[in-house]
Design a protein around this motif. Sequence first.
Motif, PDB file in Angstrom:
ATOM      1  N   ASP A   1      -2.912 -13.589  -1.864  1.00 52.53           N
ATOM      2  CA  ASP A   1      -1.653 -12.844  -1.929  1.00 52.53           C
ATOM      3  C   ASP A   1      -2.071 -12.198  -2.340  1.00 52.53           C
ATOM      4  O   ASP A   1      -2.430 -11.695  -3.554  1.00 52.53           O
ATOM      5  N   ASP A   2      -1.056 -10.500  -1.381  1.00 51.76           N
ATOM      6  CA  ASP A   2      -1.043  -9.355  -2.582  1.00 51.76           C
ATOM      7  C   ASP A   2      -0.501  -9.047  -3.745  1.00 51.76           C
ATOM      8  O   ASP A   2       0.445  -7.845  -2.896  1.00 51.76           O
TER       9      ASP A   2
ATOM     10  N   ASN B   1       0.753  -5.826  -6.234  1.00 52.75           N
ATOM     11  CA  ASN B   1       0.351  -5.006  -4.715  1.00 52.75           C
ATOM     12  C   ASN B   1      -0.264  -4.696  -4.363  1.00 52.75           C
ATOM     13  O   ASN B   1      -0.423  -3.360  -4.726  1.00 52.75           O
TER      14      ASN B   1
ATOM     15  N   LYS C   1       7.000  -4.092   6.435  1.00 48.65           N
ATOM     16  CA  LYS C   1       6.310  -3.570   4.990  1.00 48.65           C
ATOM     17  C   LYS C   1       6.112  -2.595   5.086  1.00 48.65           C
ATOM     18  O   LYS C   1       5.821  -1.821   4.451  1.00 48.65           O
TER      19      LYS C   1
ATOM     20  N   PHE D   1       2.076 -11.002   1.964  1.00 49.00           N
ATOM     21  CA  PHE D   1       2.677  -9.729   0.871  1.00 49.00           C
ATOM     22  C   PHE D   1       4.038  -9.831   0.848  1.00 49.00           C
ATOM     23  O   PHE D   1       4.154 -10.396   2.015  1.00 49.00           O
TER      24      PHE D   1
ATOM     25  N   SER E   1       2.251 -10.798  -3.978  1.00 45.42           N
ATOM     26  CA  SER E   1       3.738 -11.122  -3.704  1.00 45.42           C
ATOM     27  C   SER E   1       4.866 -11.208  -4.995  1.00 45.42           C
ATOM     28  O   SER E   1       4.783 -11.673  -6.261  1.00 45.42           O
TER      29      SER E   1
END
Length: 584
Positions: free
Chosen positions: A354-355, A383, A524, A322, A357
């Motif tokens: 890929d969360d 996300n 994050k 992310f 991004s």
Amino acid sequence: MGQTSVRHSKTHILTVALEDYFHGPAFSKVISKKRWGHFETRFEQNCMDVLDRLDQASAHATFFVNSWIARKRPGVLREVISRGNEISLAGQRGLSFRHLTSESLRDQIQRDRDIVEQQTSHKVLGFRVTDVLLRPRDLWALEDLASLGFRYDSSLSPFLWNFRAEPWRQHIHKNKSSSGDIWEVPLSSENLAGLLIPFAGGNYFRQYPEWLVQRLLTMGSRHEANPLVLYFRLWDFDANQPRLQTGSLLRDFRHYRNGERMIRVMDDLLARFKFASISEYLDLPVVAAAPVPATHRESQSWACNVNVSHARTPVSVIIPCFNEEEGIPFLANNLAALKSELSNQFEIEFVLVDDGSKDRTWNLLQKHFADNPDAKLFRHPRNRGVSAAIMTGLQYSREIACSIDCDCSYDPGVLRPMLQLLTPGVDLVTASPYHPAGTVLNVPGWRLLLSRASSALYRVVTNHKLHTFTACVRVYRRSAVLPTPLRYSGFLGVAELLGKMALENKGIVEHPATLEVRIFGQSKMRVLQTIMGHLKLLSELGWMRFKSRLVARAVSEDAGSGSLHFPVVEPVESKVEKGQASRA
């Protein structure tokens, strides 16, 4: 010994440290040498740019190079020499004169010099220590250098009151010893109010006000018999170098401040002064080294030459990502090294998620992994959180699966011993920096406090003697993990999964690991939100444990009274939306 006049008073000396951005002293406590090979290298292009500038100014320089660079790209060293410049030896980081015995120093320097000479076919005449410059009590090392055949050293930088009793050491001089004479070529400093102020280049040019730099250069260049001896590092001129986390505001300040001025400073110097290499200035003849076998340029490749006669165990490695665009090249190199390390025993595939991004992470994942037949790429349209990304990866993984952090704050190589622990009866193996044999390096105190405190509380609530509940580096038995329902999709879901499996008495073991500070990007985690979330999750796990005790008691009191049912919490949806998954 005394001050010695040297010819060519109108010619000055320029030196360049042929090193990359991750070799900078600001990262000496953050990046271990074993991880150097995992970084995207930039010194090749930086070196070509500097060589072009030197050619345009009809200038030459001495390039100090370490043995790691010499092994990795010997062609760069040969290009430096072919353009009339000199290659000399830079000492290894952490192996300065004050940290080694005479015998250890000699052995290490001899090995490193042999490597450089074999790669260049030229005799190495000079040496410069890398991490800590010479003080008066370190001068014993000059005799060892002389005994090894070095013609000069450039490790001395007179500073404040050091060498005040021997002012001639401020300038080029011969150091006499029983092993022979060796030139000492000190970095430039200037006497201001009785104190020696260094200004030789690099960090000084970035930290001092520009007017002070110009003033000191003007004063230093007026010494009729003594030249300026200046230095730069290749990464000084790299305005686009990756932004690494040093773990210290002071180290950040040292490495990055005023980097934009360095090219302008160098161009100004090349326009104002005539520069030569150290060997040119001292009229030292260049001698060819003994011929050596041809060397091969190292390359990074996904191809692994596996020659095994036994079946390998299929394993998936899940990597949630992310907003990690800065660290994707570093991740790619780490995964290539991991695949090579495990290839003899395991058939490895990578599942990268890929969360959602919002930066260029997805583009870079495709750039580095789309052509890799052993990689699968998935993308969440928004996300959802790290645990949701891991669960997505598990849906598309093999029976034995692992998860690692995208930032590689745990060395992915720890998966090898962890995989060995996934024996019959074990459903999950977790990395544990807080295990008695684990280690934590340079991690911010707030993160350690939060993680240690939460793990201690989870230990109490679950009555399971694990040292760490929050690590993302794990090995899973997929069929035992996927049925576990999760309410939380972010960092909390990582602890929730382990807590619920502990309450269900699943087989869990932990393996000691080393947790290092994040090198690329920012964490994050939102601290206050995470603390409140942990407290809420702990209360829920505590209630689950209490209910399970009630069930067990009711069953034991009246086995025939019928089944007791409690509402089942639905898992967080982690399936990738239709059309959002791509597979290499």
